[in-house]
Design an enzyme around this catalytic site. Structure first.
Site, short mmCIF file in Angstrom:
data_model
loop_
_atom_site.label_atom_id
_atom_site.label_comp_id
_atom_site.label_asym_id
_atom_site.label_seq_id
_atom_site.Cartn_x
_atom_site.Cartn_y
_atom_site.Cartn_z
N ASP A 45 0.82 -1.21 0.00
CA ASP A 45 0.00 0.00 0.00
C ASP A 45 0.86 1.27 0.00
O ASP A 45 0.67 2.16 0.84
CB ASP A 45 -0.93 0.02 1.21
CG ASP A 45 -1.54 -1.33 1.51
OD1 ASP A 45 -2.05 -1.96 0.57
OD2 ASP A 45 -1.50 -1.77 2.68
N GLY A 125 -9.78 -8.25 8.29
CA GLY A 125 -11.12 -8.76 8.09
C GLY A 125 -12.18 -8.18 8.99
O GLY A 125 -13.32 -8.67 9.01
N ASN A 164 -16.05 0.73 5.74
CA ASN A 164 -14.91 0.36 6.58
C ASN A 164 -13.88 1.48 6.48
O ASN A 164 -13.41 1.81 5.38
CB ASN A 164 -14.30 -0.96 6.12
CG ASN A 164 -13.27 -1.50 7.09
OD1 ASN A 164 -13.21 -1.09 8.25
ND2 ASN A 164 -12.45 -2.43 6.62
N ALA A 165 -13.51 2.07 7.61
CA ALA A 165 -12.66 3.27 7.64
C ALA A 165 -11.18 2.91 7.56
O ALA A 165 -10.43 3.03 8.54
CB ALA A 165 -12.95 4.11 8.88
N PHE A 185 -14.14 -3.22 0.99
CA PHE A 185 -15.21 -4.19 1.09
C PHE A 185 -16.49 -3.51 1.62
O PHE A 185 -16.73 -2.34 1.33
CB PHE A 185 -14.79 -5.37 1.97
CG PHE A 185 -13.80 -6.28 1.31
CD1 PHE A 185 -14.15 -7.57 0.95
CD2 PHE A 185 -12.50 -5.86 1.05
CE1 PHE A 185 -13.23 -8.44 0.35
CE2 PHE A 185 -11.58 -6.72 0.45
CZ PHE A 185 -11.95 -8.00 0.10
N GLU A 226 -11.39 -1.79 -2.87
CA GLU A 226 -10.77 -0.99 -1.82
C GLU A 226 -9.72 -0.07 -2.43
O GLU A 226 -9.55 0.01 -3.64
CB GLU A 226 -10.15 -1.89 -0.76
CG GLU A 226 -9.09 -2.84 -1.25
CD GLU A 226 -8.62 -3.81 -0.18
OE1 GLU A 226 -9.15 -3.78 0.94
OE2 GLU A 226 -7.70 -4.62 -0.47
#
Length: 348
Positions: A45, A125, A164-165, A185, A226
């Site tokens: 990333d 997850g 999702n932050a 996601f 994402e």
């Protein structure tokens, strides 16, 4: 990144398909990835920025290099390791996400006279996640002015929220408005307006979806999307996202897709006209399905527009010659006659 992404006109200081007759991932030209050396791994990333004569990359904390991985280069090719910009995960983030071990998926931009480093804290997850912000006057650890200040929470999510932050990406619109894209996601990719004074969500601002996939649309039967990144080019805003699954070494199916919109808030559509809110996305970069490519699962993109007018795509990929280690990759980004971005096939 579910588990463990600059174009500076958008980022405060701060990618592909050529046509139906051509392959989505190979444009018939020699590979355009740079030959890198030095500290190339681990890199998951990554995000790229330039200060003065030096380039800096920040990425997810891994393999004892925590909470973030940092590296520097003078020529974009040979990289040397740097200390993490922050020495530890802030206490407030550990309270919010107990058991977190590293920071994930940072983004960095120059805004005014300080650098903003957005980061996420979560666990693999799960939806209990936070995005935080740290700021500094310089990126150079040798400068007397060097030092990072944590500014606290920007966005949070809990189980049951429509997003999702994690995976933050700063962007600026043509009117000077500041935004943060994020998401992984669940409800897909979100966009929230920022308060330019604080770099945090503006009072009353609510994240709005700008891209998503339905259950079963991606690898693994879930809705894998994402790692957003928004750039401004040629009168369009371009939204780059990662589809499918990361973090599985050479078996990762991660790949990059792109769509565009006239407004930063959308609606974004792919080259075929399919809305990205309905699962659309034109392939930007994807490894060969037969497994012949050395670098697998290219994903989590960022872009740097350099001073010489060249655009660079930064991302990670899993190196089959190094047991699937997540490795730094940088490529030239170009634009075709129809105005769409492309990059050469992923090769050594």
């Amino acid at each position: 990144m579910r588990g463990l992404r600059r174009f500076r006109s958008l980022r405060g200081a701060r990618p592909l398909f050529l046509g139906a007759a051509l392959s989505a991932v190979a444009v018939g030209a020699a590979a355009q990835h740079l030959a890198l050396s030095g500290d190339m791994a681990p890199a998951h990333d990554p995000v790229l920025i330039r200060e003065g004569q030096d380039y800096y990359v920040y990425s997810t904390g891994q393999r004892g290099r925590v909470p973030l991985v940092a590296r520097r280069s003078r020529d974009l090719r040979h990289w040397t390791a740097l200390p993490s910009p922050l020495g530890a995960i802030p206490d407030w983030a550990l309270v919010a996400v107990p058991g977190a071990r590293e920071m994930w998926a940072p983004d960095i931009a120059r805004v005014g006279d300080r650098y903003r480093l957005y980061y996420s804290v979560s666990r693999f997850g799960q939806q209990r996640s936070v995005i935080g912000l740290a700021t500094a006057a310089t990126l150079d650890p040798a400068s007397p002015a060097y030092g990072w200040r944590d500014e606290g929470l920007v966005v949070a999510s809990q189980a049951g929220d429509p997003y999702n932050a994690i995976d933050p990406a700063f962007a600026r619109d043509r009117q000077g408005g500041e935004w943060l894209a994020f998401g992984s996601f669940w409800g897909g990719i979100q966009l929230v307006r920022l308060d330019p004074r604080t770099g945090k969500a503006a009072p009353g601002a609510v994240p709005q979806p700008i891209a998503r996939r339905g259950p079963g649309e991606g690898d693994g039967g879930a809705n894998p999307i994402e790692a957003p990144f928004i750039i401004d080019h040629g009168g369009w805003y371009w939204l780059i996202v990662s589809f499918d699954l990361c973090c599985r070494g050479t078996k990762s199916s991660y790949h990059l897709t792109v769509g565009r919109a006239r407004s930063i808030v959308g609606p974004y559509v792919d080259r075929a006209g399919r809305p990205m809110l309905d699962g659309g996305g034109t392939v930007l970069l994807q490894a060969d399905a037969a497994g012949r490519d050395r670098f697998r699962g290219p994903g989590h993109a960022g872009i740097l527009q350099d001073r010489d007018g060249r655009d660079y795509l930064i991302h990670h990929a899993y190196d089959a010659a190094a047991n699937g280690t997540p490795t730094l990759r940088i490529a030239r980004l170009r634009w075709d006659a129809a105005g769409w971005p492309f990059v050469g096939k992923e090769n050594p």
